[in-house]
Write an enzyme that holds these catalytic residues in place. Structure first.
Site, PDB file in Angstrom:
ATOM      1  N   GLY A   1     -20.950   6.428   4.538  1.00 36.68           N
ATOM      2  CA  GLY A   1     -19.964   6.775   3.520  1.00 36.68           C
ATOM      3  C   GLY A   1     -20.470   6.409   2.144  1.00 36.68           C
ATOM      4  O   GLY A   1     -20.497   5.236   1.780  1.00 36.68           O
ATOM      5  N   VAL A   2     -20.898   7.417   1.382  1.00 38.39           N
ATOM      6  CA  VAL A   2     -21.433   7.142   0.037  1.00 38.39           C
ATOM      7  C   VAL A   2     -20.569   7.827  -1.020  1.00 38.39           C
ATOM      8  O   VAL A   2     -21.042   8.600  -1.843  1.00 38.39           O
ATOM      9  CB  VAL A   2     -22.917   7.545  -0.095  1.00 38.39           C
ATOM     10  CG1 VAL A   2     -23.799   6.537   0.590  1.00 38.39           C
ATOM     11  CG2 VAL A   2     -23.171   8.947   0.478  1.00 38.39           C
ATOM     12  N   GLY A   3     -19.265   7.509  -0.944  1.00 39.25           N
ATOM     13  CA  GLY A   3     -18.360   7.959  -1.983  1.00 39.25           C
ATOM     14  C   GLY A   3     -18.424   7.009  -3.157  1.00 39.25           C
ATOM     15  O   GLY A   3     -19.503   6.530  -3.537  1.00 39.25           O
ATOM     16  N   LYS A   4     -17.259   6.705  -3.729  1.00 40.21           N
ATOM     17  CA  LYS A   4     -17.225   5.887  -4.936  1.00 40.21           C
ATOM     18  C   LYS A   4     -17.866   4.514  -4.737  1.00 40.21           C
ATOM     19  O   LYS A   4     -18.615   4.033  -5.591  1.00 40.21           O
ATOM     20  CB  LYS A   4     -15.775   5.728  -5.405  1.00 40.21           C
ATOM     21  CG  LYS A   4     -15.146   7.007  -5.908  1.00 40.21           C
ATOM     22  CD  LYS A   4     -13.741   6.777  -6.451  1.00 40.21           C
ATOM     23  CE  LYS A   4     -12.722   6.524  -5.381  1.00 40.21           C
ATOM     24  NZ  LYS A   4     -11.332   6.451  -5.899  1.00 40.21           N
ATOM     25  N   VAL A   5     -17.565   3.868  -3.607  1.00 40.86           N
ATOM     26  CA  VAL A   5     -18.062   2.512  -3.364  1.00 40.86           C
ATOM     27  C   VAL A   5     -19.470   2.524  -2.781  1.00 40.86           C
ATOM     28  O   VAL A   5     -20.369   1.827  -3.260  1.00 40.86           O
ATOM     29  CB  VAL A   5     -17.100   1.745  -2.429  1.00 40.86           C
ATOM     30  CG1 VAL A   5     -17.694   0.393  -2.026  1.00 40.86           C
ATOM     31  CG2 VAL A   5     -15.753   1.542  -3.111  1.00 40.86           C
ATOM     32  N   GLY A   6     -19.670   3.312  -1.729  1.00 34.65           N
ATOM     33  CA  GLY A   6     -20.957   3.317  -1.049  1.00 34.65           C
ATOM     34  C   GLY A   6     -22.116   3.699  -1.952  1.00 34.65           C
ATOM     35  O   GLY A   6     -23.218   3.133  -1.850  1.00 34.65           O
TER      36      GLY A   6
ATOM     37  N   LYS B   1       0.855  -1.176   0.000  1.00 35.25           N
ATOM     38  CA  LYS B   1       0.000   0.000   0.000  1.00 35.25           C
ATOM     39  C   LYS B   1       0.894   1.229   0.000  1.00 35.25           C
ATOM     40  O   LYS B   1       2.074   1.168   0.410  1.00 35.25           O
ATOM     41  CB  LYS B   1      -0.894   0.019   1.239  1.00 35.25           C
ATOM     42  CG  LYS B   1      -2.156   0.844   1.094  1.00 35.25           C
ATOM     43  CD  LYS B   1      -3.226   0.110   0.311  1.00 35.25           C
ATOM     44  CE  LYS B   1      -4.537   0.874   0.303  1.00 35.25           C
ATOM     45  NZ  LYS B   1      -5.614   0.142  -0.381  1.00 35.25           N
TER      46      LYS B   1
END
Length: 373
Positions: A193-198, A89
């Site tokens: 969390g509703v970014g790219k994945v959510g 990472k």
């Protein structure tokens, strides 16, 4: 390095005494402002693969702590995903909205290239497909040490597509274990969390007939989800989410979401399972035991959120979305296997998952030793 691009590296080769990492490398490029760390936890299964997080850490020590935990998680994630890759990472320290530039990203590309293929990077929090296209320009001709690039550059594009798909498959396995059918129809799922994945996960759940309630610190992210899916419920905070009568809690932001206090709230609130896209969800070792003792089914994060790394790993072989999606669909069976092992051995699913991953790593390492010997 050329004089025009004076990168300064500091590295520890061999085992990091705190975590058993193979290699931890620091970089400071003063002209661009780049301050970055790459951590290679293991190459037992192949070159280390994991994304680059661009984040305004409070200190270099905080960044180091994060990259060590994230890279170790990637070792286990890649092992359980059946990939021929070890875990690594990277983190870039700073606010991407203020520091990100072509100059910085290309300096970072030279940093990645300096490891000669031991580490292969991709997108993570704060980095995007367009960023990876720039980072990849610094790879030598014919070398692909950067994934998650655009389709125009021969890449797989946005890895959140299969990350969310994989979390959905893990959630289906939770539903089957708890209610006998691999569907979320009629269940209430809370996404923090509703970014790219959510955001993509919300769409998949709604299509399956679930009720979805969301929260995010970003009003823009929430508005975007509501625009795409007007039927979702919105609450102002994670605390409100946990108390909103959900069946499944899905943490999809940053790590450390599952604390002792949160475990207690989940138990009191009648939440039956935790299955989300965030990395390193357990705040500390032992939280998995609290969840298990409370009768809350925990789908290990590095199992269910491995769809993204499956997607970008496929890019290294000439990307086929269908092939990658078929492999990501296997997250359902892997999660089922973990739940079954946990039940038979009387351990939390997180422990069962670790055992399966470690067994694969040990077996491949043993074969390598025999071959080299």
């Amino acid at each position: 390095m050329t004089e025009a691009s004076p990168l300064v590296f500091g590295r520890t080769d061999g085992s990091d005494p705190r975590s058993g990492h193979e290699q931890v490398v620091f970089c400071h490029d003063r002209p661009s402002g780049l301050r970055a760390i790459i951590a290679i936890h293991s190459t037992a299964l192949g070159p280390a693969l994991g994304g680059t997080r661009f984040y305004p850490y409070e200190s270099e020590a905080a960044a180091l702590d994060d990259v060590l935990h994230l890279s170790q998680g990637m070792t286990y994630k890649n092992a359980l995903a059946g990939l021929d890759h070890g875990g690594g990472k990277a983190v870039i320290i700073g606010d991407p909205s203020e520091l990100k530039s072509e100059r910085l990203l290309r300096a970072y590309g030279r940093f990645v290239a300096s490891l000669g293929g031991r580490y292969i990077t991709a997108c993570d929090v704060g980095t995007y497909v367009a960023d990876m296209d720039l980072v990849a320009r610094e790879c030598p001709p014919g070398r692909t040490w950067v994934t998650g690039r655009s389709s125009a550059e021969g890449g797989a594009g946005d890895s959140s597509v299969l990350t969310s798909f994989g979390v959905f498959q893990g959630m289906r396995a939770c539903a089957e274990r708890l209610w006998g059918e691999p569907t979320l129809a009629g269940r209430r799922v809370g996404i923090s969390g509703v970014g790219k994945v959510g955001a993509k996960l919300a769409g998949l759940l709604l299509d399956d007939g679930a009720q979805v309630v969301v929260t995010d610190v970003s009003e823009t992210a929430v508005a975007k989800v509501r625009s795409a899916h007007p039927q979702v419920d919105v609450v102002p905070s994670t605390e409100h989410l946990l108390e909103s009568g959900i069946d499944i809690y899905s943490p999809c932001a940053l790590g450390g979401a599952l604390t002792d206090d949160v475990a207690a709230v989940l138990s009191k609130g009648g939440v039956r399972a935790v299955c989300g896209g965030a990395n390193n969800q357990l705040d500390h070792p032992g939280v998995e035991n609290l969840l298990d003792e409370s009768g809350i089914l925990y789908a290990p994060d590095y199992v269910v959120n491995s769809g993204g790394v499956i997607q970008v790993a496929d890019e290294l072989h000439g990307f086929s979305f269908e092939r990658a999606e078929n492999k990501a669909a296997m997250i359902f069976e892997t999660t089922r296997k973990i739940f079954a092992l946990a039940a038979s051995e009387g351990v939390p699913p997180a422990v069962a998952a670790d055992r399966i991953a470690e067994h694969r790593i040990e077996e491949i390492s043993r074969l390598h030793a025999i071959y080299l010997g």
